[in-house]
Scaffold this motif. Structure first.
Motif, PDB file in Angstrom:
ATOM      1  N   UNK A 114       3.950  -9.010   8.186  1.00 48.04           N
ATOM      2  CA  UNK A 114       3.128  -7.917   8.718  1.00 48.04           C
ATOM      3  C   UNK A 114       1.900  -7.664   7.858  1.00 48.04           C
ATOM      4  N   UNK A 115       2.056  -7.744   6.560  1.00 48.23           N
ATOM      5  CA  UNK A 115       1.001  -7.331   5.629  1.00 48.23           C
ATOM      6  C   UNK A 115      -0.287  -8.131   5.813  1.00 48.23           C
ATOM      7  N   UNK A 116      -0.275  -9.472   5.691  1.00 49.25           N
ATOM      8  CA  UNK A 116      -1.549 -10.184   5.850  1.00 49.25           C
ATOM      9  C   UNK A 116      -2.130 -10.098   7.254  1.00 49.25           C
ATOM     10  N   UNK A 117      -1.269 -10.065   8.274  1.00 53.22           N
ATOM     11  CA  UNK A 117      -1.761  -9.988   9.650  1.00 53.22           C
ATOM     12  C   UNK A 117      -2.488  -8.674   9.878  1.00 53.22           C
ATOM     13  N   UNK A 118      -1.918  -7.572   9.396  1.00 48.03           N
ATOM     14  CA  UNK A 118      -2.548  -6.268   9.586  1.00 48.03           C
ATOM     15  C   UNK A 118      -3.915  -6.217   8.911  1.00 48.03           C
ATOM     16  N   UNK A 119      -4.008  -6.695   7.677  1.00 47.49           N
ATOM     17  CA  UNK A 119      -5.284  -6.605   6.973  1.00 47.49           C
ATOM     18  C   UNK A 119      -6.312  -7.609   7.495  1.00 47.49           C
ATOM     19  N   UNK A 120      -5.869  -8.715   8.084  1.00 45.45           N
ATOM     20  CA  UNK A 120      -6.809  -9.609   8.766  1.00 45.45           C
ATOM     21  C   UNK A 120      -7.377  -8.928   9.997  1.00 45.45           C
ATOM     22  N   UNK A 121      -6.539  -8.192  10.717  1.00 47.95           N
ATOM     23  CA  UNK A 121      -7.023  -7.449  11.892  1.00 47.95           C
ATOM     24  C   UNK A 121      -8.013  -6.366  11.468  1.00 47.95           C
ATOM     25  N   UNK A 122      -7.724  -5.680  10.379  1.00 50.70           N
ATOM     26  CA  UNK A 122      -8.627  -4.651   9.857  1.00 50.70           C
ATOM     27  C   UNK A 122      -9.971  -5.267   9.501  1.00 50.70           C
ATOM     28  N   UNK A 123      -9.947  -6.399   8.809  1.00 50.09           N
ATOM     29  CA  UNK A 123     -11.189  -7.082   8.432  1.00 50.09           C
ATOM     30  C   UNK A 123     -11.959  -7.530   9.677  1.00 50.09           C
ATOM     31  N   UNK A 124     -11.253  -7.984  10.701  1.00 50.18           N
ATOM     32  CA  UNK A 124     -11.912  -8.413  11.923  1.00 50.18           C
ATOM     33  C   UNK A 124     -12.620  -7.278  12.642  1.00 50.18           C
ATOM     34  N   UNK A 125     -11.987  -6.118  12.676  1.00 46.70           N
ATOM     35  CA  UNK A 125     -12.619  -4.952  13.309  1.00 46.70           C
ATOM     36  C   UNK A 125     -13.854  -4.541  12.526  1.00 46.70           C
ATOM     37  N   UNK A 126     -13.747  -4.513  11.203  1.00 49.62           N
ATOM     38  CA  UNK A 126     -14.891  -4.134  10.371  1.00 49.62           C
ATOM     39  C   UNK A 126     -16.035  -5.124  10.534  1.00 49.62           C
ATOM     40  N   UNK A 127     -15.708  -6.391  10.635  1.00 48.18           N
ATOM     41  CA  UNK A 127     -16.722  -7.428  10.831  1.00 48.18           C
ATOM     42  C   UNK A 127     -17.426  -7.245  12.168  1.00 48.18           C
ATOM     43  N   UNK A 128     -16.667  -6.948  13.200  1.00 44.83           N
ATOM     44  CA  UNK A 128     -17.248  -6.750  14.530  1.00 44.83           C
ATOM     45  C   UNK A 128     -18.136  -5.515  14.565  1.00 44.83           C
ATOM     46  N   UNK A 129     -17.721  -4.456  13.896  1.00 47.08           N
ATOM     47  CA  UNK A 129     -18.491  -3.215  13.907  1.00 47.08           C
ATOM     48  C   UNK A 129     -19.730  -3.274  13.020  1.00 47.08           C
ATOM     49  N   UNK A 130     -19.660  -3.958  11.879  1.00 45.69           N
ATOM     50  CA  UNK A 130     -20.763  -3.941  10.922  1.00 45.69           C
ATOM     51  C   UNK A 130     -21.709  -5.136  11.049  1.00 45.69           C
ATOM     52  N   UNK A 131     -21.211  -6.254  11.546  1.00 45.72           N
ATOM     53  CA  UNK A 131     -22.026  -7.457  11.613  1.00 45.72           C
ATOM     54  C   UNK A 131     -22.040  -8.232  10.304  1.00 45.72           C
ATOM     55  N   UNK A 132     -21.376  -7.732   9.278  1.00 39.32           N
ATOM     56  CA  UNK A 132     -21.299  -8.415   7.984  1.00 39.32           C
ATOM     57  C   UNK A 132     -20.053  -9.292   7.952  1.00 39.32           C
ATOM     58  N   UNK A 133     -20.069 -10.295   7.089  1.00 46.23           N
ATOM     59  CA  UNK A 133     -18.908 -11.150   6.912  1.00 46.23           C
ATOM     60  C   UNK A 133     -17.885 -10.390   6.070  1.00 46.23           C
ATOM     61  N   UNK A 134     -16.732 -10.114   6.640  1.00 46.85           N
ATOM     62  CA  UNK A 134     -15.671  -9.352   5.982  1.00 46.85           C
ATOM     63  C   UNK A 134     -14.444 -10.252   5.889  1.00 46.85           C
ATOM     64  N   UNK A 135     -13.810 -10.256   4.730  1.00 50.67           N
ATOM     65  CA  UNK A 135     -12.624 -11.072   4.526  1.00 50.67           C
ATOM     66  C   UNK A 135     -11.500 -10.213   3.984  1.00 50.67           C
ATOM     67  N   UNK A 136     -10.288 -10.740   4.059  1.00 52.54           N
ATOM     68  CA  UNK A 136      -9.148 -10.001   3.530  1.00 52.54           C
ATOM     69  C   UNK A 136      -8.201 -10.943   2.818  1.00 52.54           C
ATOM     70  N   UNK A 137      -7.474 -10.383   1.902  1.00 53.37           N
ATOM     71  CA  UNK A 137      -6.386 -11.099   1.250  1.00 53.37           C
ATOM     72  C   UNK A 137      -5.293 -10.080   0.987  1.00 53.37           C
ATOM     73  N   UNK A 138      -4.069 -10.473   1.233  1.00 53.17           N
ATOM     74  CA  UNK A 138      -2.951  -9.554   1.055  1.00 53.17           C
ATOM     75  C   UNK A 138      -1.721 -10.348   0.656  1.00 53.17           C
ATOM     76  N   UNK A 139      -0.943  -9.759  -0.205  1.00 53.12           N
ATOM     77  CA  UNK A 139       0.304 -10.391  -0.620  1.00 53.12           C
ATOM     78  C   UNK A 139       1.329  -9.304  -0.921  1.00 53.12           C
TER      79      UNK A 139
END
Length: 188
Positions: free
Chosen positions: A94-119
């Motif tokens: 659940x952890x990496x999938x959730x934060x990848x989704x969060x990064x994707x939403x932020x990327x779509x809203x801001x237009x900036x390249x957003x990445x995530x890493x979670x462990x």
């Protein structure tokens, strides 16, 4: 000692007689969610879940059913992780999938390249970062797996959108600093 206790009692009766209201802590009212952000977040989360569904077994499910079956932990999973302090594999996914989704939403809203890493390790300790270049937008420490495991879709959405809003506010705050040279050139 007794006189101090009596003074405290006198203060309480005096405040009641004067009509002073005592402030009590209560749950804050749940904030109304931006439906556009909810739609984007659910779409991103479902896209990530589709990627992990290698054989397409869940392709015909609705988005709500997909999130429920592939992402949310059952009550048994939650009880098991509470009981023996070990995090089941489903929750660790659940952890990496959730934060990848969060990064994707932020990327779509801001237009900036957003990445995530979670462990997260087997005992539930870990961290999650959502970043753009050298700027860390969201940093969450996971202690004993908290806030995971999620057992309801509403809690997932509220947590995810709270992280998105936090990250977008931080990105906006430092937009001026990164406008000239970009986010990769900030000395840190």
């Amino acid at each position: 000692m007794e006189s101090m206790a009596n003074e405290g009692g006198m203060m309480n009766t005096r405040s009641l007689q004067e009509g002073v209201t005592v402030k009590r802590r209560s749950r804050p009212a749940e904030k109304e969610l931006d439906q556009d952000m909810v739609e984007i977040f659910v779409r991103r989360l479902c896209n990530l879940l589709d990627i992990t569904d290698h054989f397409g077994r869940y392709a015909t499910l609705s988005t709500q059913e997909k999130i429920e079956r592939l992402f949310l932990a059952s009550k048994e999973d939650k009880d098991q992780s509470d009981f023996n302090c070990a995090v089941p594999p489903k929750i660790r996914l659940q952890v990496p999938v959730l934060f990848q989704a969060i990064a994707g939403v932020m990327e779509e809203k801001s237009g900036a390249l957003i990445q995530s890493t979670a462990e997260i390790n087997g005992e539930g300790f870990g961290r999650a970062l959502v970043y753009s270049g050298r700027i860390i937008l969201v940093l969450k420490s996971l202690r004993a797996g908290f806030p995971f495991p999620f057992t309801s879709e509403d809690k997932v959405i509220r947590y995810g959108l709270a992280c998105v809003e936090e990250g977008l506010e931080f990105l906006e705050k430092y937009k001026e600093m990164t406008a000239v040279y970009g986010s990769f050139s900030i000395e840190g």
